[in-house]
Design an enzyme around this catalytic site. Structure first.
Site, PDB file in Angstrom:
ATOM      1  N   GLU A  61       0.803  -1.234   0.000  1.00 49.66           N
ATOM      2  CA  GLU A  61       0.000   0.000   0.000  1.00 49.66           C
ATOM      3  C   GLU A  61       0.833   1.282   0.000  1.00 49.66           C
ATOM      4  O   GLU A  61       0.611   2.180   0.819  1.00 49.66           O
ATOM      5  CB  GLU A  61      -0.984  -0.032   1.173  1.00 49.66           C
ATOM      6  CG  GLU A  61      -1.859  -1.276   1.123  1.00 49.66           C
ATOM      7  CD  GLU A  61      -2.840  -1.403   2.303  1.00 49.66           C
ATOM      8  OE1 GLU A  61      -2.843  -0.541   3.188  1.00 49.66           O
ATOM      9  OE2 GLU A  61      -3.612  -2.377   2.302  1.00 49.66           O
ATOM     10  N   ASN A 105       2.291  -4.357  -3.519  1.00 51.87           N
ATOM     11  CA  ASN A 105       0.904  -4.790  -3.367  1.00 51.87           C
ATOM     12  C   ASN A 105       0.052  -3.584  -2.978  1.00 51.87           C
ATOM     13  O   ASN A 105       0.430  -2.810  -2.101  1.00 51.87           O
ATOM     14  CB  ASN A 105       0.885  -5.841  -2.231  1.00 51.87           C
ATOM     15  CG  ASN A 105      -0.415  -6.577  -2.075  1.00 51.87           C
ATOM     16  OD1 ASN A 105      -1.005  -6.998  -3.069  1.00 51.87           O
ATOM     17  ND2 ASN A 105      -0.859  -6.745  -0.840  1.00 51.87           N
ATOM     18  N   HIS A 130      -9.950  -5.999  -3.030  1.00 52.25           N
ATOM     19  CA  HIS A 130     -11.060  -5.918  -2.076  1.00 52.25           C
ATOM     20  C   HIS A 130     -12.197  -5.210  -2.812  1.00 52.25           C
ATOM     21  O   HIS A 130     -12.230  -3.988  -2.903  1.00 52.25           O
ATOM     22  CB  HIS A 130     -10.635  -5.163  -0.819  1.00 52.25           C
ATOM     23  CG  HIS A 130      -9.621  -5.901  -0.017  1.00 52.25           C
ATOM     24  ND1 HIS A 130      -9.896  -7.133   0.558  1.00 52.25           N
ATOM     25  CD2 HIS A 130      -8.333  -5.623   0.288  1.00 52.25           C
ATOM     26  CE1 HIS A 130      -8.812  -7.558   1.194  1.00 52.25           C
ATOM     27  NE2 HIS A 130      -7.850  -6.669   1.039  1.00 52.25           N
ATOM     28  N   GLU A 143      -5.686 -10.473  -2.457  1.00 52.12           N
ATOM     29  CA  GLU A 143      -6.574 -10.449  -1.275  1.00 52.12           C
ATOM     30  C   GLU A 143      -8.041 -10.395  -1.691  1.00 52.12           C
ATOM     31  O   GLU A 143      -8.853  -9.657  -1.118  1.00 52.12           O
ATOM     32  CB  GLU A 143      -6.247  -9.240  -0.388  1.00 52.12           C
ATOM     33  CG  GLU A 143      -4.789  -9.163   0.048  1.00 52.12           C
ATOM     34  CD  GLU A 143      -4.464  -7.965   0.940  1.00 52.12           C
ATOM     35  OE1 GLU A 143      -5.397  -7.340   1.484  1.00 52.12           O
ATOM     36  OE2 GLU A 143      -3.270  -7.663   1.085  1.00 52.12           O
ATOM     37  N   ASP A 182     -11.815 -10.429  -2.192  1.00 53.33           N
ATOM     38  CA  ASP A 182     -13.106 -10.654  -1.534  1.00 53.33           C
ATOM     39  C   ASP A 182     -14.090  -9.615  -2.063  1.00 53.33           C
ATOM     40  O   ASP A 182     -13.689  -8.684  -2.757  1.00 53.33           O
ATOM     41  CB  ASP A 182     -13.018 -10.655   0.006  1.00 53.33           C
ATOM     42  CG  ASP A 182     -12.404  -9.404   0.613  1.00 53.33           C
ATOM     43  OD1 ASP A 182     -12.339  -8.358  -0.076  1.00 53.33           O
ATOM     44  OD2 ASP A 182     -11.994  -9.451   1.787  1.00 53.33           O
TER      45      ASP A 182
HETATM   46  O1  G3I Z   1      -4.221 -10.690  17.766  1.00 58.13           O
HETATM   47  C1  G3I Z   1      -5.029  -9.737  18.470  1.00 58.13           C
HETATM   48  C2  G3I Z   1      -5.665 -10.366  19.652  1.00 58.13           C
HETATM   49  O2  G3I Z   1      -4.665 -10.741  20.546  1.00 58.13           O
HETATM   50  C3  G3I Z   1      -6.613  -9.342  20.283  1.00 58.13           C
HETATM   51  O3  G3I Z   1      -7.272  -9.934  21.359  1.00 58.13           O
HETATM   52  C4  G3I Z   1      -7.632  -8.874  19.257  1.00 58.13           C
HETATM   53  C5  G3I Z   1      -8.565  -7.818  19.821  1.00 58.13           C
HETATM   54  O4  G3I Z   1      -8.702  -6.721  18.965  1.00 58.13           O
HETATM   55  O5  G3I Z   1      -6.943  -8.310  18.178  1.00 58.13           O
HETATM   56  C6  G3I Z   1      -6.095  -9.239  17.520  1.00 58.13           C
HETATM   57  O6  G3I Z   1      -5.450  -8.597  16.460  1.00 58.13           O
HETATM   58  C7  G3I Z   1      -6.254  -8.262  15.348  1.00 58.13           C
HETATM   59  C8  G3I Z   1      -5.714  -9.016  14.135  1.00 58.13           C
HETATM   60  O7  G3I Z   1      -6.392  -8.600  12.983  1.00 58.13           O
HETATM   61  C9  G3I Z   1      -5.866 -10.526  14.288  1.00 58.13           C
HETATM   62  O8  G3I Z   1      -7.222 -10.864  14.348  1.00 58.13           O
HETATM   63  C10 G3I Z   1      -6.145  -6.773  15.138  1.00 58.13           C
HETATM   64  O9  G3I Z   1      -6.777  -6.081  16.188  1.00 58.13           O
HETATM   65  C11 G3I Z   1      -6.778  -6.395  13.820  1.00 58.13           C
HETATM   66  O10 G3I Z   1      -6.487  -5.023  13.557  1.00 58.13           O
HETATM   67  C12 G3I Z   1      -6.188  -7.233  12.710  1.00 58.13           C
HETATM   68  O11 G3I Z   1      -6.833  -6.892  11.507  1.00 58.13           O
HETATM   69  C13 G3I Z   1      -6.140  -7.235  10.337  1.00 58.13           C
HETATM   70  C14 G3I Z   1      -5.910  -5.994   9.503  1.00 58.13           C
HETATM   71  O12 G3I Z   1      -5.274  -6.352   8.282  1.00 58.13           O
HETATM   72  C15 G3I Z   1      -5.071  -4.976  10.226  1.00 58.13           C
HETATM   73  O13 G3I Z   1      -4.988  -3.812   9.482  1.00 58.13           O
HETATM   74  C16 G3I Z   1      -6.963  -8.244   9.545  1.00 58.13           C
HETATM   75  O14 G3I Z   1      -7.041  -9.465  10.281  1.00 58.13           O
HETATM   76  C17 G3I Z   1      -6.322  -8.497   8.188  1.00 58.13           C
HETATM   77  O15 G3I Z   1      -7.209  -9.254   7.400  1.00 58.13           O
HETATM   78  C18 G3I Z   1      -6.083  -7.167   7.496  1.00 58.13           C
HETATM   79  O16 G3I Z   1      -5.483  -7.432   6.251  1.00 58.13           O
HETATM   80  C19 G3I Z   1      -5.198  -6.314   5.425  1.00 58.13           C
HETATM   81  C20 G3I Z   1      -3.953  -6.660   4.650  1.00 58.13           C
HETATM   82  O17 G3I Z   1      -2.912  -6.963   5.558  1.00 58.13           O
HETATM   83  C21 G3I Z   1      -3.540  -5.515   3.729  1.00 58.13           C
HETATM   84  N1  G3I Z   1      -4.632  -5.150   2.857  1.00 58.13           N
HETATM   85  C22 G3I Z   1      -5.879  -4.839   3.537  1.00 58.13           C
HETATM   86  C23 G3I Z   1      -6.310  -6.000   4.427  1.00 58.13           C
HETATM   87  C24 G3I Z   1      -7.639  -5.710   5.087  1.00 58.13           C
HETATM   88  O18 G3I Z   1      -7.524  -4.649   6.009  1.00 58.13           O
END
Ligand code: G3I
Length: 311
Positions: free
Chosen positions: A105, A147, A187, A219, A221
């Protein structure tokens, strides 16, 4: 996810390649400076080797999910930290990670050049070429990608982001910086009205190919947040969006791989980041929350079978 037997079976029955959503990001892999935590990476490497799946590296340089210790580092220290991070992760996966989202990004969301971030603000645009060079040295065989999202549609903002991406690519190529391809996150958003269109996408993909680049969809969806509540209607329109998108990309010879951002609606990032106004869970992926196949699954399978013999 890999510990859930039902999800594991679904995965092994459907895919040839794996991308971890979060496990390889900086906050997870280097929580303290120079202290690497690669147990999750070990598990992914072992799992993908055991099941003969390709593994994708996501992601080395991003503006999100960064550990706090990077904040406020002066430029020379930040650059050294970036070099150590890239060399360590890519070196660790050497010969085992097939493609890396080296830069994630980097384009400004409005398409005005490069995105403001810790990296650009502290190191200037050189952080991109530096990271790509270090990655190439650490694993000469890995496919190195930039990406980004918002490159798929027919709207003016997408057009601006494409121009900015092509400018970045041209600048890197002119200077001999190693770069193998572009990842399109894809997305997508099922349109509130009318049929989904991807009229300009094939032209953009051809522009990338003309520059000697490969393309991955990284990615995929389809958000249903603009659609009415009715489940059957939503599923149909999401499936139609997959169909139109795949039709637009599958004819491109530079396309190397398509990755969806999850398999089951149960695990989609969309519900936390873009909840539907009516609060219903979104249905963006090929399988529903109970892991039952949806119309999207059929659309994807039909499109893929049109280019490859069924397994
Ligand atoms: O691991 C912690 C956990 O310990 C905690 O209890 C919980 C409570 O909030 O959070 C958990 O972490 C989360 C993590 O996902 C795992 O589930 C984060 O808060 C959350 O912010 C994180 O979100 C991820 C996001 O990127 C962060 O920006 C998404 O899973 C993931 O799918 C998303 O992926 C991104 C790509 O990397 C880049 N392109 C966009 C895409 C969608 O945003």
């Amino acid at each position: 996810g890999l510990d859930d037997p039902a999800l594991k079976a679904l995965l092994l029955g459907n895919v040839g390649s794996l991308t971890p959503e979060n496990a390889l990001k900086w906050d997870a892999t280097e929580p303290a400076g120079g202290r690497f935590s690669l147990e999750a990476m070990d598990r992914l490497l072992a799992f993908s080797a055991r099941h003969r799946l390709a593994l994708r590296g996501h992601t080395l340089v991003w503006h999100q999910q960064l550990p706090a210790w990077l904040d406020g580092l002066p430029a020379p220290q930040l650059r050294a930290a970036l070099e150590r991070h890239v060399r360590t992760l890519v070196g660790y996966g050497r010969g085992r990670i097939q493609s890396w989202d080296v830069i994630n990004e980097p384009i400004d969301p409005e398409g005005q050049g490069l995105r403001r971030s810790l990296w650009l603000d502290t190191l200037g645009p050189a952080y991109i070429a530096d990271a790509l060079r270090w990655a190439r040295q650490a694993d000469p065989a890995a496919r190195l990608l930039i990406n980004d999202y918002g490159l798929e549609g027919d709207d003016p903002q997408t057009a601006r982001k494409r121009v900015a991406m092509l400018q970045l690519v041209d600048d890197l190529k002119r200077r001999g910086v190693p770069l193998d391809g572009i990842g399109l996150q894809a997305h997508l958003l099922a349109p509130a009205e009318g049929s989904p269109t991807f009229r300009t996408l094939p032209v953009f993909l051809a522009e990338l190919r003309r520059r000697g680049l490969q393309v991955e969809i990284t990615e995929l969806d389809v958000s249903d947040r603009l659609l009415p509540a009715d489940t059957a209607q939503r599923d149909r329109r999401v499936a139609d969006t997959y169909d139109a998108f795949l039709k637009a990309v599958l004819q491109e010879p530079a396309l190397r791989r398509i990755t969806s951002w999850g398999l089951s609606d149960r695990d989609s990032w969309l519900n936390t980041t873009f909840p539907r106004p009516d609060g219903l869970p979104q249905r963006p992926l090929p399988y529903d929350e109970a892991l039952r196949p949806k119309p999207a699954r059929s659309s994807i399978a039909e499109r893929l079978q049109s280019i490859t013999p069924p397994r």
